[in-house]
Enzyme design. Structure first.
Site, PDB file in Angstrom:
ATOM      1  NE  ARG A 151      -3.678  -2.399   0.040  1.00  0.00           N
ATOM      2  CZ  ARG A 151      -3.413  -3.540  -0.618  1.00  0.00           C
ATOM      3  NH1 ARG A 151      -2.323  -3.644  -1.379  1.00  0.00           N
ATOM      4  NH2 ARG A 151      -4.226  -4.569  -0.536  1.00  0.00           N
ATOM      5  CB  SER A 167      -9.072  -1.587   4.417  1.00  0.00           C
ATOM      6  OG  SER A 167      -9.773  -2.669   3.847  1.00  0.00           O
ATOM      7  CD  GLU A 177      -5.286  -0.509   3.289  1.00  0.00           C
ATOM      8  OE1 GLU A 177      -5.969  -0.647   2.256  1.00  0.00           O
ATOM      9  OE2 GLU A 177      -4.975  -1.443   4.031  1.00  0.00           O
TER      10      GLU A 177
END
EC number: 1.3.1.98
Length: 302
Positions: free
Chosen positions: A176, A225, A295
């Site tokens: 990510r 998320s 995230e």
């Protein structure tokens, strides 16, 4: 923001939409947060390049996609927010199982274009709630695959207005994360899959869509998320084991359906949402010793 800097935003060269003190809450999934000093929606690539070339180098720039994995803080975003609209939302098939998608293209359109062309391997984009520009920058992924698995290269406009093509290796992807320079805007990207049967590809996309519907609070004001999965562990499980399912702060709540999602129950401020996330991190750290990493991107002034 310093008024002298604001005055040097090149209003005279912008052919697209340029809005001062532009509300952003309606453009992000959480439906919260303050305005952008400026919101620029370029008419085309040349418009974007010229605007950035003429923009005072002291003015910060941030690209905004669908606003899915994002908390815009209540004080708003300094500088210029760039949002790529319809002129950057095309998707076309090239040779050798490759598709080219504009930076404003939703993941579902990229996946559907690949399906119709019999290109397998890009089905996971159906499960990414964002645009190509956003998930190229953040190495977006879902259901076992991520952008770094399929990206060939991307075309970016740098902060000074220069345009260049970067191979996937130049982004130095990790989980990510990429090393795309701050202020750079992804205007298109090429993805490579492999030959496949459109019917089977479509079935896999349907499976992904059904899995998301069953497991995630998609029909709420959420941000996707919240935390990265630590090595060898699942963020949702750590949050659940720390007793945070349903935890509330102001108008923000940890989802009962999926504990790695936070939701705006109606009138949450961004401070509520971010504060709830930090409280969850504290409880998980106290319970397990694991320090969860965000995230979701958190941007702007408190």
């Amino acid at each position: 923001m310093d008024e002298a800097i604001v005055a040097r935003v090149p209003e005279d060269v912008a052919r697209g939409s340029l809005t001062k003190c532009a509300p952003l809450a309606k453009l992000v999934w959480f439906k919260s947060g303050g305005p952008a000093d400026w919101l620029f929606e370029p008419e085309d690539l040349d418009d974007l390049r010229l605007f950035l070339a003429r923009l005072n180098p002291a003015v910060p720039v941030m690209a905004l996609g669908l606003g899915s994995n994002l908390i815009v803080r209540d004080g708003g975003i300094p500088g210029v927010v760039i949002r790529l609209g319809k002129p950057f939302s095309g998707c076309e098939v090239e040779d050798d199982c490759t598709i080219k998608a504009g930076g404003g293209t939703p993941g579902i359109l990229a996946a559907s274009t690949a399906r119709d062309a019999g290109i397998a391997g890009l089905e996971f984009m159906r499960g990414i709630p964002g645009t190509v520009g956003g998930f190229v920058r953040m190495n977006g992924g879902a259901y076992g695959r991520e952008v770094s698995d399929v990206l060939v290269d991307c075309t970016v406009v740098m902060r000074n207005g220069d345009s260049m093509v970067l191979p996937a290796s130049a982004l130095r992807y990790s989980y990510r994360h990429s090393e795309l320079p701050p202020g750079a805007v992804v205007v298109s990207a090429r993805f490579k899959g492999e030959p496949g049967d459109p019917e089977a590809i479509g079935a896999e996309m349907d499976r992904i869509a059904d899995a998301r519907e069953q497991s995630q609070p998609l029909r709420t004001k959420t941000g996707g998320s919240t935390f990265k999965n630590p090595d060898g562990a699942s963020a949702w499980k750590l949050v659940d084991e720390a007793g945070c399912r349903g935890l509330e702060l102001g108008g923000a709540q940890v989802s009962e359906k999926h504990t790695n999602f936070m939701i705006n129950t109606g009138d949450a401020t961004s401070a509520d949402i971010e504060g709830l996330g930090e409280e969850v991190r504290r409880r998980v750290r106290d319970q397990s010793g694991i320090d969860l990493e965000w995230e979701i991107q958190r941007v702007g002034r408190p």
